[in-house]
Design a protein around this motif. Structure first.
Motif, PDB file in Angstrom:
ATOM      1  N   PHE A 136       0.876  -1.176   0.000  1.00  0.00           N
ATOM      2  CA  PHE A 136       0.000   0.000   0.000  1.00  0.00           C
ATOM      3  C   PHE A 136       0.905   1.216   0.000  1.00  0.00           C
ATOM      4  N   LEU A 165      -1.920  -1.115  -3.877  1.00  0.00           N
ATOM      5  CA  LEU A 165      -3.325  -1.115  -3.481  1.00  0.00           C
ATOM      6  C   LEU A 165      -3.848   0.294  -3.216  1.00  0.00           C
ATOM      7  N   ALA A 169      -7.370   0.044  -5.112  1.00  0.00           N
ATOM      8  CA  ALA A 169      -8.605   0.150  -4.323  1.00  0.00           C
ATOM      9  C   ALA A 169      -9.541   1.231  -4.867  1.00  0.00           C
ATOM     10  N   THR A 207      -2.695  -5.630   4.804  1.00  0.00           N
ATOM     11  CA  THR A 207      -2.643  -5.314   3.378  1.00  0.00           C
ATOM     12  C   THR A 207      -3.007  -6.531   2.544  1.00  0.00           C
ATOM     13  N   PHE A 211      -6.011  -6.928  -0.110  1.00  0.00           N
ATOM     14  CA  PHE A 211      -5.818  -7.421  -1.473  1.00  0.00           C
ATOM     15  C   PHE A 211      -6.856  -8.481  -1.825  1.00  0.00           C
ATOM     16  N   LEU A 214     -10.156  -6.873  -2.553  1.00  0.00           N
ATOM     17  CA  LEU A 214     -10.145  -6.203  -3.845  1.00  0.00           C
ATOM     18  C   LEU A 214     -10.141  -7.197  -4.990  1.00  0.00           C
ATOM     19  N   GLU A 233      -4.588  -0.533 -12.179  1.00  0.00           N
ATOM     20  CA  GLU A 233      -3.897   0.418 -11.303  1.00  0.00           C
ATOM     21  C   GLU A 233      -3.311   1.571 -12.104  1.00  0.00           C
TER      22      GLU A 233
END
Length: 242
Positions: A136, A165, A169, A207, A211, A214, A233
């Motif tokens: 992250f 992320l 996210a 984290t 993940f 997500l 991303e």
């Protein structure tokens, strides 16, 4: 002018980290790691092993601060593998400040008695292997790792795929994008509990849980491969102008 130029050059020189020769005892292990091929980005997430990373440092200045601890946990076959984790404190010549210790809880004595940095980083490379990395806010973790790897092992992780992320996210949940920016924000969205915040392994585990949450939506949208997650991303970064 000449004096100013000399002062500027000296300042730049003092900011450049001093490299330590890679220990000869690590040569064979290092070459074995370097020979590993990175995971093919066309591979599905569920068929991959991903390494979720978090670091603790002496501060937030990526130029002057140092790497203190690394925590990681693996995701294999779409599951968090608690038995496949990494937890290491790197030996520090001088412990970080008291205010910094209050954040991560790694006392001065533990910092001074940590694992020699070259050995700790070598063990990390062996743990990662050729696998993709998840974090992250990758920029901070990657920069601090790369700096330490350059100093102690004269290498980097640039051939390894990183998934951030902090961008994946909001790419998936646009309704939360404006007011959810930190790991804590997204932990609240998915009701992820972390009783040891700012502990590297605990944050890596949180984290990793994020993940998996997500990735469920990624799969629902037909994104199954590592490359597809990376594309989502990057596209969000472009939208945000980052």
């Amino acid at each position: 002018m000449r004096c100013n130029a000399l002062v500027g050059a000296l300042k730049r020189l003092t900011r450049t980290p001093v490299q330590h020769p890679r220990p000869a005892a690590l040569t064979q292990r290092f070459e074995a790691w370097r020979a590993l091929a990175p995971t093919d980005g066309r591979q599905s997430v569920r068929d991959s092993r991903l390494v979720v990373l978090d670091v603790e440092t002496s501060g937030l200045d990526m130029k002057k601060d140092t790497l203190i601890a690394i925590g990681a946990v693996a995701i294999t076959g779409g599951r968090i593998m608690l038995e496949d984790s990494f937890d290491m404190v790197l030996r520090q010549e001088q412990p970080s400040s008291k205010s910094n210790i209050l954040i991560h809880g790694i006392a001065g004595g533990k910092q001074r008695s940590g694992t020699e940095p070259a050995e700790a980083l070598m063990q990390l490379l062996e743990y990662i292997g050729g696998d993709p990395l998840v974090a992250f806010h990758v920029a901070f973790d990657q920069t601090m790792l790369e700096k330490s790897l350059a100093i102690w092992l004269q290498t980097n992780l640039k051939k390894r795929q990183w998934i951030d992320l902090a961008y994946l996210a909001p790419a998936l949940y646009r309704e939360h994008a404006l007011n959810h920016r930190t790991l804590d924000d997204w932990m609240r969205v998915f009701e992820i509990t972390n009783h040891r915040r700012h502990n590297a392994v605990a944050d890596a585990l949180a984290t990793a849980q994020l993940f998996l949450c997500l990735n469920k939506k990624c799969e629902n949208q037909g994104w199954h491969t590592l490359n597809e997650l990376g594309t989502a991303e990057r596209q969000y970064r472009l939208v945000r102008g980052q």
